[in-house]
Design an enzyme around this catalytic site. Structure first.
Site, short mmCIF file in Angstrom:
data_model
loop_
_atom_site.label_atom_id
_atom_site.label_comp_id
_atom_site.label_asym_id
_atom_site.label_seq_id
_atom_site.Cartn_x
_atom_site.Cartn_y
_atom_site.Cartn_z
N HIS A 17 0.86 -1.20 0.00
CA HIS A 17 0.00 0.00 0.00
C HIS A 17 0.89 1.24 0.00
CE1 HIS A 17 -3.78 2.23 1.41
NE2 HIS A 17 -2.84 3.15 1.25
N HIS A 19 1.55 5.38 -1.69
CA HIS A 19 1.23 6.56 -2.52
C HIS A 19 2.54 7.16 -2.97
CE1 HIS A 19 -2.94 6.68 -0.88
NE2 HIS A 19 -2.35 6.17 0.17
N LYS A 103 -9.32 -0.41 -6.03
CA LYS A 103 -9.32 0.28 -4.74
C LYS A 103 -10.66 0.97 -4.49
CE LYS A 103 -7.89 2.06 -0.94
NZ LYS A 103 -6.69 2.53 -0.28
N HIS A 140 -10.59 1.09 1.72
CA HIS A 140 -10.39 2.10 2.76
C HIS A 140 -11.59 1.98 3.69
CE1 HIS A 140 -8.81 5.98 4.35
NE2 HIS A 140 -10.03 5.96 4.86
N HIS A 178 -4.59 -0.57 5.85
CA HIS A 178 -4.08 0.20 7.00
C HIS A 178 -4.99 0.12 8.22
CE1 HIS A 178 -6.80 3.01 5.08
NE2 HIS A 178 -5.93 3.42 4.19
N ASP A 251 1.48 2.58 3.63
CA ASP A 251 0.63 3.76 3.43
C ASP A 251 1.46 5.03 3.48
OD1 ASP A 251 -1.62 5.22 2.85
OD2 ASP A 251 -2.37 5.27 4.91
C1 NCD Z 1 -3.65 9.03 2.14
C2 NCD Z 1 -3.26 10.08 1.11
O1 NCD Z 1 -2.72 11.13 1.53
O2 NCD Z 1 -3.41 9.83 -0.08
N1 NCD Z 1 -3.72 9.65 3.44
C3 NCD Z 1 -3.64 9.05 4.63
O3 NCD Z 1 -3.77 9.73 5.63
N2 NCD Z 1 -3.43 7.76 4.74
C4 NCD Z 1 -4.94 8.40 1.71
C5 NCD Z 1 -5.30 7.18 2.48
O4 NCD Z 1 -4.68 6.12 2.33
O5 NCD Z 1 -6.26 7.27 3.25
ZN ZN Z 2 -3.23 5.08 1.62
#
Ligand code: NCD
Ligand code: ZN
Length: 348
Positions: A17, A19, A103, A140, A178, A251
């Protein structure tokens, strides 16, 4: 895995996971992951989300063009589930190995989730196809009802959304992403291997006191929000049992510093530079290092029907101080645990 007093050698881990964003952020953050992990499940919540095969191909290409030659890293793409998504697009993307997962963001549950799902019943046809073709559904897990307390949103989502989906589609492979609560831990423990969960380093290391006492810390602010110690302990307990339904998903979610240290500070913790070291310290504290490799490098691959990575990496017990900032002001990011000392370092 080879475990010595001051060294851990394990199969190369994967991050299930992640970003990595786009543009300047992508350029700043990618190598922290590509240097360490074999694969990462790339989240689709860009400002312009990844909702079809072509945008996933373009995004993957962009990511790959920024991976240094010496890194052996494969980004795995996900498809953002919108109410208008065509099930044929998912199937085509899955069959051609462009999409590795779908997702599901409840609408307005987190960053860039305004395209997400408002009414779960409206995606029945999509869920049917997801079940039929066997593509994993990543969720999520938070209700967005403004009347539900932010600390209860995950537990409520399990009762209100996960359970009904599970009953209607018993064969869907799903990952609760998460997870942050005792309820989620217990739900997975009582499920079969089709329901798994990722756990972040920050939810294992911290609880809401760390976020809110001694001055609010925006760099510990994320979704799902850090919960009380009872919940943190439940997450720590379960990884120390070696249950194979739980695996690594950082995450890591970078935002520029001025978006975090802000009166409307954004949720998301940039932990890619430190995540593996933090996980190692936690497994060690719990006297559970024997399960460390399975959590980092095996359980997730098995869930996704992918081979485990062939090469290995080594962590050494060597203190390093986490950088204060990454990138140049004002386009800089403050990493998780900036200025703090880590006990484990990756051997280069
Ligand atoms: C994530 C994001 O910033 O894209 N933020 C977070 O607090 N985890 C999005 C997510 O996974 O909820
Ligand atoms: Zn995330």
């Amino acid at each position: 895995m080879i475990l010595k007093q001051n060294e851990i050698t394990l199969k190369r881990p994967d991050d299930w996971h992640l970003h990595v964003r786009d543009n300047i952020l992508l350029q700043l953050v990618l190598h922290y992951t590509s240097s360490t992990y074999g694969r990462a499940m790339i989240m689709p919540n860009l400002a312009s989300p990844i909702v079809d095969i072509q945008s996933a191909i373009n995004y993957r290409k962009k990511i790959l063009s920024l991976v240094p030659n010496c890194h052996n890293f494969i980004p795995l793409m996900t498809c953002y589930l919108t109410e208008s998504l065509d099930p044929n697009e998912i199937e085509k993307g899955f069959v051609s190995s462009i999409f590795h997962a779908v997702k599901l963001y409840p609408m307005n549950s987190t960053i860039h989730s305004s395209y997400g799902v408002k009414n779960i019943r409206s995606i029945n046809k999509i869920l049917e196809r997801i079940q039929q073709i066997g593509i994993p559904l990543l969720i999520h897990c938070e209700v967005t009802d403004v009347n539900v307390d932010i600390f209860d949103r995950e537990a409520r989502f399990i009762d209100q959304v996960i359970e009904p989906i599970r009953k209607q589609f018993p064969k869907i492979k799903m990952v609760l992403e998460h997870i942050s609560t005792k309820e989620a831990v217990e739900y997975i423990e009582s499920s079969d291997k089709r329901t798994c969960a990722t756990i972040t380093p920050h939810h294992l290391m911290l609880n809401r006191n760390d976020l809110l006492i001694n001055g609010i810390n925006p760099h510990f602010y994320c979704f799902p929000i850090l919960k009380s110690r009872v919940h943190q302990e439940a997450l720590r307990r379960v990884i120390s049992t070696g249950n194979s339904s739980f695996f690594l998903g950082t995450d890591s979610a970078p935002h520029f510093c001025n978006k975090k240290e802000n009166i409307h500070g954004l949720a998301g913790i940039f932990n890619a530079p430190v995540a593996l070291s933090v996980y190692a310290s936690i497994f060690e504290e719990l006297n559970a290092l024997k399960y460390f490799e399975a959590f980092c490098s095996e359980n997730g691959a098995r869930f996704y029907n992918l081979p485990v990575n062939k090469d290995k990496i080594t962590l050494i017990r060597k203190q390093t101080i986490v950088e204060d900032a990454i990138g140049k002001f004002p386009n800089h990011i403050v990493p998780f645990l900036a200025g703090k000392t880590l006990d484990w370092s990756i051997k280069i």
